[in-house]
Design a protein around this motif. Structure first.
Motif, PDB file in Angstrom:
ATOM      1  N   GLN A  99       0.853  -1.183   0.000  1.00  0.00           N
ATOM      2  CA  GLN A  99       0.000   0.000   0.000  1.00  0.00           C
ATOM      3  C   GLN A  99       0.895   1.242   0.000  1.00  0.00           C
ATOM      4  OE1 GLN A  99      -3.444  -0.211  -0.276  1.00  0.00           O
ATOM      5  NE2 GLN A  99      -2.854  -2.341  -0.629  1.00  0.00           N
ATOM      6  N   PRO A 100       0.337   2.418  -0.354  1.00  0.00           N
ATOM      7  CA  PRO A 100       1.166   3.624  -0.382  1.00  0.00           C
ATOM      8  C   PRO A 100       1.820   3.876   0.991  1.00  0.00           C
ATOM      9  CG  PRO A 100      -0.960   4.023  -1.430  1.00  0.00           C
ATOM     10  CD  PRO A 100      -1.043   2.667  -0.773  1.00  0.00           C
ATOM     11  N   PRO A 101       3.046   4.417   1.004  1.00  0.00           N
ATOM     12  CA  PRO A 101       3.876   4.785  -0.140  1.00  0.00           C
ATOM     13  C   PRO A 101       4.471   3.558  -0.818  1.00  0.00           C
ATOM     14  CG  PRO A 101       5.099   5.124   1.892  1.00  0.00           C
ATOM     15  CD  PRO A 101       3.698   4.734   2.291  1.00  0.00           C
ATOM     16  N   PHE A 102       4.491   3.562  -2.146  1.00  0.00           N
ATOM     17  CA  PHE A 102       4.922   2.407  -2.909  1.00  0.00           C
ATOM     18  C   PHE A 102       6.441   2.311  -3.001  1.00  0.00           C
ATOM     19  CE2 PHE A 102       0.649   3.331  -4.764  1.00  0.00           C
ATOM     20  CZ  PHE A 102       0.023   2.196  -4.277  1.00  0.00           C
ATOM     21  N   THR A 103       6.882   1.167  -3.452  1.00  0.00           N
ATOM     22  CA  THR A 103       8.315   0.924  -3.585  1.00  0.00           C
ATOM     23  C   THR A 103       8.931   1.822  -4.663  1.00  0.00           C
ATOM     24  OG1 THR A 103       9.987  -0.803  -3.945  1.00  0.00           O
ATOM     25  CG2 THR A 103       7.997  -0.913  -5.284  1.00  0.00           C
ATOM     26  N   ASN A 104      10.267   1.883  -4.664  1.00  0.00           N
ATOM     27  CA  ASN A 104      10.972   2.717  -5.635  1.00  0.00           C
ATOM     28  C   ASN A 104      12.243   2.008  -6.091  1.00  0.00           C
ATOM     29  OD1 ASN A 104      12.932   3.193  -3.542  1.00  0.00           O
ATOM     30  ND2 ASN A 104      11.567   4.777  -2.731  1.00  0.00           N
ATOM     31  N   SER A 105      12.885   2.567  -7.090  1.00  0.00           N
ATOM     32  CA  SER A 105      14.054   1.908  -7.675  1.00  0.00           C
ATOM     33  C   SER A 105      15.234   1.759  -6.700  1.00  0.00           C
ATOM     34  CB  SER A 105      14.500   2.625  -8.950  1.00  0.00           C
ATOM     35  OG  SER A 105      14.806   3.972  -8.705  1.00  0.00           O
ATOM     36  N   PRO A 106      15.512   2.703  -5.800  1.00  0.00           N
ATOM     37  CA  PRO A 106      16.596   2.456  -4.849  1.00  0.00           C
ATOM     38  C   PRO A 106      16.393   1.212  -3.993  1.00  0.00           C
ATOM     39  CG  PRO A 106      16.114   4.797  -4.916  1.00  0.00           C
ATOM     40  CD  PRO A 106      15.041   4.099  -5.724  1.00  0.00           C
ATOM     41  N   GLU A 107      15.136   0.865  -3.705  1.00  0.00           N
ATOM     42  CA  GLU A 107      14.881  -0.351  -2.923  1.00  0.00           C
ATOM     43  C   GLU A 107      15.229  -1.603  -3.713  1.00  0.00           C
ATOM     44  OE1 GLU A 107      11.307   1.394  -0.045  1.00  0.00           O
ATOM     45  OE2 GLU A 107      10.827  -0.033  -1.636  1.00  0.00           O
ATOM     46  N   LEU A 108      14.958  -1.591  -5.013  1.00  0.00           N
ATOM     47  CA  LEU A 108      15.367  -2.710  -5.860  1.00  0.00           C
ATOM     48  C   LEU A 108      16.888  -2.812  -5.922  1.00  0.00           C
ATOM     49  CD1 LEU A 108      14.995  -4.961  -7.986  1.00  0.00           C
ATOM     50  CD2 LEU A 108      14.842  -3.148  -9.714  1.00  0.00           C
ATOM     51  N   LEU A 109      17.549  -1.678  -6.126  1.00  0.00           N
ATOM     52  CA  LEU A 109      19.004  -1.693  -6.233  1.00  0.00           C
ATOM     53  C   LEU A 109      19.660  -2.153  -4.935  1.00  0.00           C
ATOM     54  CD1 LEU A 109      19.927   1.440  -8.367  1.00  0.00           C
ATOM     55  CD2 LEU A 109      19.279  -0.859  -9.076  1.00  0.00           C
ATOM     56  N   ALA A 110      19.035  -1.874  -3.808  1.00  0.00           N
ATOM     57  CA  ALA A 110      19.578  -2.340  -2.528  1.00  0.00           C
ATOM     58  C   ALA A 110      19.611  -3.865  -2.479  1.00  0.00           C
ATOM     59  CB  ALA A 110      18.751  -1.785  -1.372  1.00  0.00           C
ATOM     60  N   GLU A 111      18.593  -4.505  -3.031  1.00  0.00           N
ATOM     61  CA  GLU A 111      18.570  -5.971  -3.061  1.00  0.00           C
ATOM     62  C   GLU A 111      19.621  -6.520  -4.020  1.00  0.00           C
ATOM     63  OE1 GLU A 111      16.816  -7.851  -1.056  1.00  0.00           O
ATOM     64  OE2 GLU A 111      15.775  -6.136  -0.143  1.00  0.00           O
ATOM     65  N   LEU A 112      19.783  -5.876  -5.182  1.00  0.00           N
ATOM     66  CA  LEU A 112      20.800  -6.318  -6.138  1.00  0.00           C
ATOM     67  C   LEU A 112      22.205  -6.082  -5.581  1.00  0.00           C
ATOM     68  CD1 LEU A 112      19.238  -4.974  -9.459  1.00  0.00           C
ATOM     69  CD2 LEU A 112      19.314  -7.359  -8.680  1.00  0.00           C
ATOM     70  N   ARG A 113      22.387  -4.969  -4.920  1.00  0.00           N
ATOM     71  CA  ARG A 113      23.703  -4.660  -4.339  1.00  0.00           C
ATOM     72  C   ARG A 113      24.064  -5.677  -3.252  1.00  0.00           C
ATOM     73  NH1 ARG A 113      22.859   0.338  -3.931  1.00  0.00           N
ATOM     74  NH2 ARG A 113      24.190   1.160  -5.585  1.00  0.00           N
ATOM     75  N   ALA A 114      23.072  -6.149  -2.519  1.00  0.00           N
ATOM     76  CA  ALA A 114      23.320  -7.079  -1.410  1.00  0.00           C
ATOM     77  C   ALA A 114      23.867  -8.422  -1.888  1.00  0.00           C
ATOM     78  CB  ALA A 114      22.041  -7.282  -0.606  1.00  0.00           C
ATOM     79  N   VAL A 115      23.577  -8.797  -3.145  1.00  0.00           N
ATOM     80  CA  VAL A 115      24.046 -10.101  -3.636  1.00  0.00           C
ATOM     81  C   VAL A 115      25.243  -9.956  -4.579  1.00  0.00           C
ATOM     82  CG1 VAL A 115      21.733 -11.106  -3.421  1.00  0.00           C
ATOM     83  CG2 VAL A 115      22.450 -10.112  -5.621  1.00  0.00           C
ATOM     84  N   THR A 116      25.726  -8.742  -4.748  1.00  0.00           N
ATOM     85  CA  THR A 116      26.845  -8.491  -5.661  1.00  0.00           C
ATOM     86  C   THR A 116      28.160  -8.565  -4.900  1.00  0.00           C
ATOM     87  OG1 THR A 116      25.464  -7.038  -7.024  1.00  0.00           O
ATOM     88  CG2 THR A 116      27.847  -6.858  -7.296  1.00  0.00           C
ATOM     89  N   PRO A 117      29.081  -9.429  -5.300  1.00  0.00           N
ATOM     90  CA  PRO A 117      30.367  -9.528  -4.593  1.00  0.00           C
ATOM     91  C   PRO A 117      31.174  -8.241  -4.721  1.00  0.00           C
ATOM     92  CG  PRO A 117      30.394 -10.844  -6.599  1.00  0.00           C
ATOM     93  CD  PRO A 117      28.991 -10.376  -6.416  1.00  0.00           C
ATOM     94  N   GLU A 118      32.090  -8.050  -3.803  1.00  0.00           N
ATOM     95  CA  GLU A 118      32.837  -6.800  -3.731  1.00  0.00           C
ATOM     96  C   GLU A 118      33.571  -6.486  -5.032  1.00  0.00           C
ATOM     97  OE1 GLU A 118      34.298  -3.278  -2.454  1.00  0.00           O
ATOM     98  OE2 GLU A 118      32.791  -4.515  -1.448  1.00  0.00           O
ATOM     99  N   HIS A 119      34.169  -7.499  -5.649  1.00  0.00           N
ATOM    100  CA  HIS A 119      34.966  -7.222  -6.845  1.00  0.00           C
ATOM    101  C   HIS A 119      34.105  -6.813  -8.041  1.00  0.00           C
ATOM    102  CE1 HIS A 119      33.803 -11.360  -7.784  1.00  0.00           C
ATOM    103  NE2 HIS A 119      34.202 -11.159  -9.017  1.00  0.00           N
ATOM    104  N   LEU A 120      32.789  -7.014  -7.938  1.00  0.00           N
ATOM    105  CA  LEU A 120      31.878  -6.589  -9.005  1.00  0.00           C
ATOM    106  C   LEU A 120      30.958  -5.454  -8.561  1.00  0.00           C
ATOM    107  CD1 LEU A 120      30.807 -10.090 -10.413  1.00  0.00           C
ATOM    108  CD2 LEU A 120      32.427  -8.477 -11.439  1.00  0.00           C
ATOM    109  N   SER A 121      31.278  -4.828  -7.444  1.00  0.00           N
ATOM    110  CA  SER A 121      30.389  -3.805  -6.892  1.00  0.00           C
ATOM    111  C   SER A 121      30.209  -2.607  -7.819  1.00  0.00           C
ATOM    112  CB  SER A 121      30.915  -3.345  -5.524  1.00  0.00           C
ATOM    113  OG  SER A 121      32.218  -2.796  -5.649  1.00  0.00           O
ATOM    114  N   TYR A 122      31.157  -2.386  -8.711  1.00  0.00           N
ATOM    115  CA  TYR A 122      31.052  -1.264  -9.650  1.00  0.00           C
ATOM    116  C   TYR A 122      29.899  -1.433 -10.641  1.00  0.00           C
ATOM    117  CZ  TYR A 122      33.152  -4.315 -13.168  1.00  0.00           C
ATOM    118  OH  TYR A 122      33.385  -5.356 -14.042  1.00  0.00           O
TER     119      TYR A 122
END
Length: 239
Positions: A99-122
């Motif tokens: 329900q509002p307030p709805f999700t946004n793109s930074p929340e998606l990127l936080a999930e992708l960043r969490a599974v990205t190893p350090e050497h590929l963080s760029y």
């Protein structure tokens, strides 16, 4: 809001890409991805206002569809499809039926960043948070026949990466990237394909392959957004 169509259109496109990959095989994905990359490059060339990074896309179809396809396919190539799926599943679990307030793109990127190893963080800032373009090109490739019916291939290439702002002004980015280097047969299938960490513009590698090589170069399957993808490979010449 900015980035809304990353969540709807880009992720829908990614789902379609993975179905296509399962149905037709990874080897046949290159043709479609090249079409998508060409669409993105054409779209940005005719942008009348300001191009947005993918995470802040404002409805530009050439960004959320064309660029989104190339970026998400490259992301699963670097991280693994299961890893990306794990991040998307975690994201969905948190925001489904919200329900509002709805999700946004930074929340998606936080999930992708969490599974990205350090050497590929760029990858996350390069792919989503800024407009990153490559200017990779192969210079020369030669081969010699060696014992056992194998072929030794030596390749020289150039690598270059820039960041563009929304109106086209560019600045160089430091190279510390993992990039495919490879050797292809006459049908365009990889005889050798490995990720090499590139830290300077001059790139050299040697590969031993089991069949006669036809083309070789840097990012030969065009997984990264390159303004001149045709020069990523050159014909392999016999010494």
């Amino acid at each position: 809001m900015q980035g809304a169509t990353l969540l709807s259109e880009t992720l829908s496109q990614y789902s379609a890409l993975m179905v296509m990959k399962k149905r037709y095989g990874e080897a046949k994905m290159g043709r479609f991805l090249r079409y998508e990359m060409d669409g993105y490059l054409r779209g940005r060339a005719f942008e009348r206002k300001q191009e947005m990074p993918l995470m802040r896309v404002e409805g530009q179809t050439y960004v959320h569809y064309n660029k989104g396809s190339v970026v998400m396919y490259a992301l699963q190539d670097f991280l693994g499809e299961d890893t990306v799926n794990r991040a998307l599943a975690s994201y969905l679990k948190k925001v489904a039926f919200q329900q509002p307030p709805f999700t946004n793109s930074p929340e998606l990127l936080a999930e992708l960043r969490a599974v990205t190893p350090e050497h590929l963080s760029y990858l996350i800032p390069d792919f989503f948070e800024r407009i990153t373009l490559y200017e990779n090109r192969a210079l020369k490739a030669t081969y010699t026949e060696v014992a056992g019916g194998k072929f030794e291939v030596k390749v020289t290439a150039k690598a270059h990466k820039v960041e563009a702002n929304g109106t086209g002004t560019e600045s160089d980015l430091k190279l510390a990237d993992w990039v495919d280097v490879g050797v292809l047969d006459a049908e365009g299938k990889p005889l050798y394909l490995e990720k090499l960490q590139v830290t300077k513009e001059d790139v050299e590698f040697t590969a031993l392959v089991d069949a006669r090589p036809a083309k070789a170069g840097i990012d030969p399957l065009n997984k990264l957004i390159d303004r001149k993808p045709d020069d990523n490979t050159v014909t392999v010449e016999k010494l």
